[in-house]
Design a protein around this motif. Structure first.
Motif, PDB file in Angstrom:
ATOM      1  N   PHE A   1      35.012 -18.694 -16.197  1.00 48.64           N
ATOM      2  CA  PHE A   1      33.674 -18.719 -16.812  1.00 48.64           C
ATOM      3  C   PHE A   1      32.899 -19.952 -16.328  1.00 48.64           C
ATOM      4  O   PHE A   1      32.486 -20.794 -17.100  1.00 48.64           O
ATOM      5  N   ASN A   2      32.716 -19.983 -15.009  1.00 45.33           N
ATOM      6  CA  ASN A   2      32.190 -21.158 -14.319  1.00 45.33           C
ATOM      7  C   ASN A   2      30.901 -20.828 -13.550  1.00 45.33           C
ATOM      8  O   ASN A   2      30.897 -20.907 -12.332  1.00 45.33           O
TER       9      ASN A   2
ATOM     10  N   ASP B   1      34.411 -29.245 -15.649  1.00 47.75           N
ATOM     11  CA  ASP B   1      35.358 -29.697 -16.666  1.00 47.75           C
ATOM     12  C   ASP B   1      35.655 -28.569 -17.659  1.00 47.75           C
ATOM     13  O   ASP B   1      34.769 -27.788 -18.017  1.00 47.75           O
ATOM     14  N   ASN B   2      36.921 -28.502 -18.100  1.00 52.90           N
ATOM     15  CA  ASN B   2      37.344 -27.455 -19.046  1.00 52.90           C
ATOM     16  C   ASN B   2      36.422 -27.365 -20.253  1.00 52.90           C
ATOM     17  O   ASN B   2      36.036 -26.278 -20.681  1.00 52.90           O
ATOM     18  N   TYR B   3      36.091 -28.518 -20.839  1.00 55.63           N
ATOM     19  CA  TYR B   3      35.327 -28.510 -22.084  1.00 55.63           C
ATOM     20  C   TYR B   3      33.859 -28.150 -21.871  1.00 55.63           C
ATOM     21  O   TYR B   3      33.225 -27.611 -22.768  1.00 55.63           O
ATOM     22  N   ASP B   4      33.323 -28.404 -20.689  1.00 53.69           N
ATOM     23  CA  ASP B   4      31.961 -27.948 -20.386  1.00 53.69           C
ATOM     24  C   ASP B   4      31.932 -26.425 -20.279  1.00 53.69           C
ATOM     25  O   ASP B   4      31.018 -25.769 -20.783  1.00 53.69           O
TER      26      ASP B   4
ATOM     27  N   SER C   1      28.256 -12.370 -10.210  1.00 55.72           N
ATOM     28  CA  SER C   1      29.411 -13.263 -10.222  1.00 55.72           C
ATOM     29  C   SER C   1      28.980 -14.702 -10.493  1.00 55.72           C
ATOM     30  O   SER C   1      27.836 -15.089 -10.218  1.00 55.72           O
ATOM     31  N   SER C   2      29.916 -15.485 -11.007  1.00 57.43           N
ATOM     32  CA  SER C   2      29.662 -16.910 -11.244  1.00 57.43           C
ATOM     33  C   SER C   2      29.398 -17.626  -9.924  1.00 57.43           C
ATOM     34  O   SER C   2      28.588 -18.550  -9.857  1.00 57.43           O
ATOM     35  N   THR C   3      30.090 -17.207  -8.865  1.00 54.61           N
ATOM     36  CA  THR C   3      29.876 -17.808  -7.537  1.00 54.61           C
ATOM     37  C   THR C   3      28.430 -17.615  -7.095  1.00 54.61           C
ATOM     38  O   THR C   3      27.785 -18.551  -6.606  1.00 54.61           O
TER      39      THR C   3
ATOM     40  N   PHE D   1      24.178 -29.084 -13.836  1.00 55.34           N
ATOM     41  CA  PHE D   1      25.394 -28.577 -13.216  1.00 55.34           C
ATOM     42  C   PHE D   1      25.093 -27.762 -11.960  1.00 55.34           C
ATOM     43  O   PHE D   1      24.027 -27.160 -11.848  1.00 55.34           O
ATOM     44  N   TYR D   2      26.048 -27.759 -11.053  1.00 53.94           N
ATOM     45  CA  TYR D   2      26.069 -26.925  -9.843  1.00 53.94           C
ATOM     46  C   TYR D   2      24.985 -27.260  -8.823  1.00 53.94           C
ATOM     47  O   TYR D   2      24.723 -26.482  -7.934  1.00 53.94           O
ATOM     48  N   ARG D   3      24.374 -28.435  -8.936  1.00 55.17           N
ATOM     49  CA  ARG D   3      23.279 -28.760  -7.990  1.00 55.17           C
ATOM     50  C   ARG D   3      23.813 -29.439  -6.735  1.00 55.17           C
ATOM     51  O   ARG D   3      24.835 -29.986  -6.683  1.00 55.17           O
TER      52      ARG D   3
END
Length: 192
Positions: free
Chosen positions: A10-11, A51-54, A159-161, A190-192
Motif C-alpha cells: 500500500f505504497n 516508512d511502515n507507519y506512514d 497501481s501504486s507504482t 512523498f514520492y517526489r
C-alpha cells in the motif's frame, strides 16, 4: 467473525484497493476486510517503500469512513522477511474466534504454488480471488478447489507504482487516491 486479509505494501493505498476491498466485503460472506500493511515482501525491493507507519497512516486515512474495512499492522512485529503462513498462524492464536481468509488477485493465484506452505494455507483457510489481467495460467489444482472462491469485481489496472511515478513527474494524482490520502502525500511531499 469472518475476516478477509488483503495483504500489500500500500505504497500508497489507492482507490483501486478500496474498490476491491469494498467489493469483497459487500459481495461475499466476509464480515470485514483487513488491509495488512506488509513491512517487506520477500518478492519486493525494500528501498522503494515508505516508512511502515506512514503507509499504515495512509491506510487508516483511506478506510476511516468504512465500517467493514480496517487497517492492520499485525506484521510489523513479526520476524522479517515474513511469510503469509506465519501471519495466519499468529492471527489464529491472537484471535481464536475469527475465521481468516486471504484475498488475492488472479495474478497472485497463478504463482500461489510457489508460496511457502501453500498446501497448509489451503487446508485451513479460504481464498477469495478477484479478477486481474495477467499473463500465464492458473495451476489446474486451483481451478475448482473448494477453498478458492472467485468474487466478481471490477478489473483494476491502477497501481501504486504508476501513482509514485506520476507524482515524481509532477502530475496530478488526486482522483487516484482517497482525498485524505492525497492530502497526506501532498503535505509530507512523498514520492517526489
Amino acid at each position: 467473525m469472518k475476516i478477509g486479509l488483503f495483504f500489500g505494501s500500500f505504497n500508497p493505498i489507492h482507490v483501486g484497493h478500496l474498490i476491491i476491498a469494498n467489493q469483497m466485503a459487500e459481495n461475499s460472506d466476509l464480515d470485514q476486510v483487513w488491509f495488512v500493511v506488509t513491512p517487506h515482501s520477500p518478492f519486493k525491493k525494500k528501498s522503494t517503500l515508505l516508512d511502515n507507519y506512514d503507509r499504515l497512516e495512509m491506510v487508516h486515512l483511506a478506510t476511516k469512513d468504512y465500517d467493514n474495512l480496517k487497517p492492520s499492522d499485525i506484521e510489523f512485529n513479526l520476524p522479517q522477511p515474513n511469510y503469509t503462513i506465519n501471519t495466519l498462524t499468529y492471527l489464529k492464536e491472537k484471535f481464536p474466534n475469527h475465521d481468516f481468509s486471504l484475498i488475492m488477485g488472479e495474478d497472485n493465484l497463478k504463482g500461489f504454488h510457489k508460496w511457502k506452505n501453500y498446501e497448509l494455507i489451503l487446508e485451513y483457510h479460504s481464498i477469495y480471488v478477484y479478477p486481474r489481467i495477467a499473463e500465464g495460467t492458473v495451476d489446474t489444482q486451483f481451478n475448482s478447489h473448494p477453498k478458492i472462491q472467485r468474487v466478481d469485481a471490477p478489473i483494476m489496472q491502477l497501481s501504486s507504482t504508476y501513482i509514485r511515478n506520476a507524482i515524481k513527474e509532477g502530475k496530478n494524482i488526486r482522483p487516484l487516491v482517497p482525498e485524505h490520502v492525497w492530502k497526506y502525500i501532498d503535505d509530507m511531499q512523498f514520492y517526489r
